[in-house]
Design a protein around this motif. Structure first.
Motif, PDB file in Angstrom:
ATOM      1  N   ASN A  85       0.341  27.164   0.400  1.00  0.00           N
ATOM      2  CA  ASN A  85       0.044  27.766  -0.895  1.00  0.00           C
ATOM      3  C   ASN A  85       0.613  26.840  -1.993  1.00  0.00           C
ATOM      4  O   ASN A  85       0.791  27.264  -3.296  1.00  0.00           O
ATOM      5  N   ASP A 235      -3.553  31.992  -5.645  1.00  0.00           N
ATOM      6  CA  ASP A 235      -4.077  31.717  -4.350  1.00  0.00           C
ATOM      7  C   ASP A 235      -4.749  30.218  -4.569  1.00  0.00           C
ATOM      8  O   ASP A 235      -5.595  29.977  -5.098  1.00  0.00           O
ATOM      9  N   THR A 238      -8.566  30.576  -3.406  1.00  0.00           N
ATOM     10  CA  THR A 238      -9.663  31.248  -4.395  1.00  0.00           C
ATOM     11  C   THR A 238      -9.575  31.110  -5.865  1.00  0.00           C
ATOM     12  O   THR A 238     -10.235  31.358  -6.619  1.00  0.00           O
ATOM     13  N   ILE A 242      -2.900  35.780  -6.118  1.00  0.00           N
ATOM     14  CA  ILE A 242      -2.490  35.889  -4.777  1.00  0.00           C
ATOM     15  C   ILE A 242      -2.645  37.399  -4.392  1.00  0.00           C
ATOM     16  O   ILE A 242      -1.851  38.152  -5.232  1.00  0.00           O
ATOM     17  N   GLN A 243      -3.212  37.923  -3.478  1.00  0.00           N
ATOM     18  CA  GLN A 243      -3.240  39.280  -2.880  1.00  0.00           C
ATOM     19  C   GLN A 243      -2.089  39.450  -1.926  1.00  0.00           C
ATOM     20  O   GLN A 243      -2.299  38.850  -0.796  1.00  0.00           O
ATOM     21  N   THR A 244      -1.217  40.267  -2.319  1.00  0.00           N
ATOM     22  CA  THR A 244      -0.220  40.241  -1.062  1.00  0.00           C
ATOM     23  C   THR A 244       0.786  41.583  -1.575  1.00  0.00           C
ATOM     24  O   THR A 244       0.557  42.116  -2.519  1.00  0.00           O
ATOM     25  N   GLY A 268       2.545  34.922  -0.229  1.00  0.00           N
ATOM     26  CA  GLY A 268       1.182  35.463   0.000  1.00  0.00           C
ATOM     27  C   GLY A 268       0.975  35.795   1.603  1.00  0.00           C
ATOM     28  O   GLY A 268       0.031  36.165   1.968  1.00  0.00           O
ATOM     29  N   LYS A 269       1.806  34.891   2.448  1.00  0.00           N
ATOM     30  CA  LYS A 269       1.544  35.027   3.674  1.00  0.00           C
ATOM     31  C   LYS A 269       2.193  36.762   4.235  1.00  0.00           C
ATOM     32  O   LYS A 269       3.202  37.263   3.682  1.00  0.00           O
TER      33      LYS A 269
END
Length: 304
Positions: A85, A235, A238, A242-244, A268-269
């Protein structure tokens, strides 16, 4: 003699503490170095050396200072790792969102998709012989914001070592690097920010010597629009924040640049994935805080 110095640069408060028989001239020299590095690495100052590369994007290669070349080279290598990322070619996307600046806004999906087309790190062409950088697309820009503070902190430590400084603590707005240990104590003690609390409230204390602490978090810089909140860590696939469930990721390393690299690559992982990767890395440890307040640590117990 221990002496501290504070200045405002790189959009943050920088604090330098050193122990030396004659600290004043060393701190003055560090000030000058920091100003020089800010002008060299900034993606927000159109007169910076980094931005000269953007100015000639698609036209010609630009010869740069060897340290700027070195950082871009490091950035390109890690930007091309699978599922990283980190992407130093993300500049067009960052400049479209502008989160953290007064003119921040939510771009349209079409704008985001257009900007993503300009973020292929393979289009950063490096010439090691000339120390030159060429951006193959005229609309590309390099953004070293994810790496520059750590790299600069390491350069300052290098300078302090040359000046025979035995103990120092550098805080570049949350990027912390310790040289040696303070007189009378075996370690520097650093409070780790609790991301759910106002600045100054810590989760616990880290004891460090000849180490760096780098934290990436989504709890400070935000854009609020139409009842939604957008943070500043994107991200790279995208183009959206980032969705996290991770709200902060702290890396302890020997070199601050590696703390920057790994906080960015790993943010983000899933927690289990971050821990698995970190536990395989030499001289790298991590602390993860999730949005439910849970704290996870790599192999070593770090927080006291």
């Amino acid at each position: 003699m221990q002496k501290s110095h504070k200045l405002h640069l790189m959009g943050t408060i920088i604090t330098i503490t050193i122990e030396h028989a004659d600290p004043e001239p060393i701190l003055v020299a560090v000030d000058e170095l920091l100003k020089e590095y800010e002008h060299r690495f900034s993606a927000n100052d159109y007169t910076s050396e980094l931005m000269q590369i953007t100015k000639f994007a698609g036209k010609q290669a630009v010869k740069v200072d060897e340290k700027l070349y070195e950082l871009i080279e490091i950035g390109k290598i890690y930007s091309q790792l699978p599922n990283s990322n980190l992407n130093i070619a993300i500049g067009p996307l960052v400049q479209t969102w502008r989160i953290g600046f007064k003119d921040a806004r939510v771009p349209t999906d079409q704008e985001i998709q257009q900007k993503l087309q300009l973020t292929d790190p393979a289009n950063i062409i490096l010439d090691a012989y000339d120390k030159s950088v060429y951006l193959a697309n005229p609309q590309m820009t390099i953004d070293l914001g994810a790496l520059a503070k750590g790299f600069i902190a390491d350069l300052i430590i290098e300078y302090l070592n040359q000046q025979q400084v035995k103990a120092a603590l550098i805080n570049l707005g949350g990027n912390i690097v310790a040289l040696g240990n303070p007189v009378g104590r075996p370690y520097w003690q650093i409070g780790l920010q609790d991301p759910s609390q106002p600045r100054g409230h810590s989760l616990g204390t880290l004891k460090i010597k000849d180490q760096s602490i780098v934290t990436s978090g989504i709890y400070e810089r935000h854009l609020e629009q139409n009842g939604k909140s957008y943070h500043h860590i994107f991200d790279v696939k995208t183009g959206y924040p980032i969705q996290t469930n991770v709200v902060s990721l702290t890396i302890l390393s020997q070199k601050s640049i590696m703390g920057e690299v790994w906080t960015t690559i790993l943010f983000g992982k899933p927690v289990t994935k971050i821990l698995k990767i970190v536990n395989q890395l030499e001289n790298i440890e991590c602390i993860i805080v999730t949005d439910d307040g849970k704290v996870y640590q790599s192999n070593k117990e770090l927080l006291k």
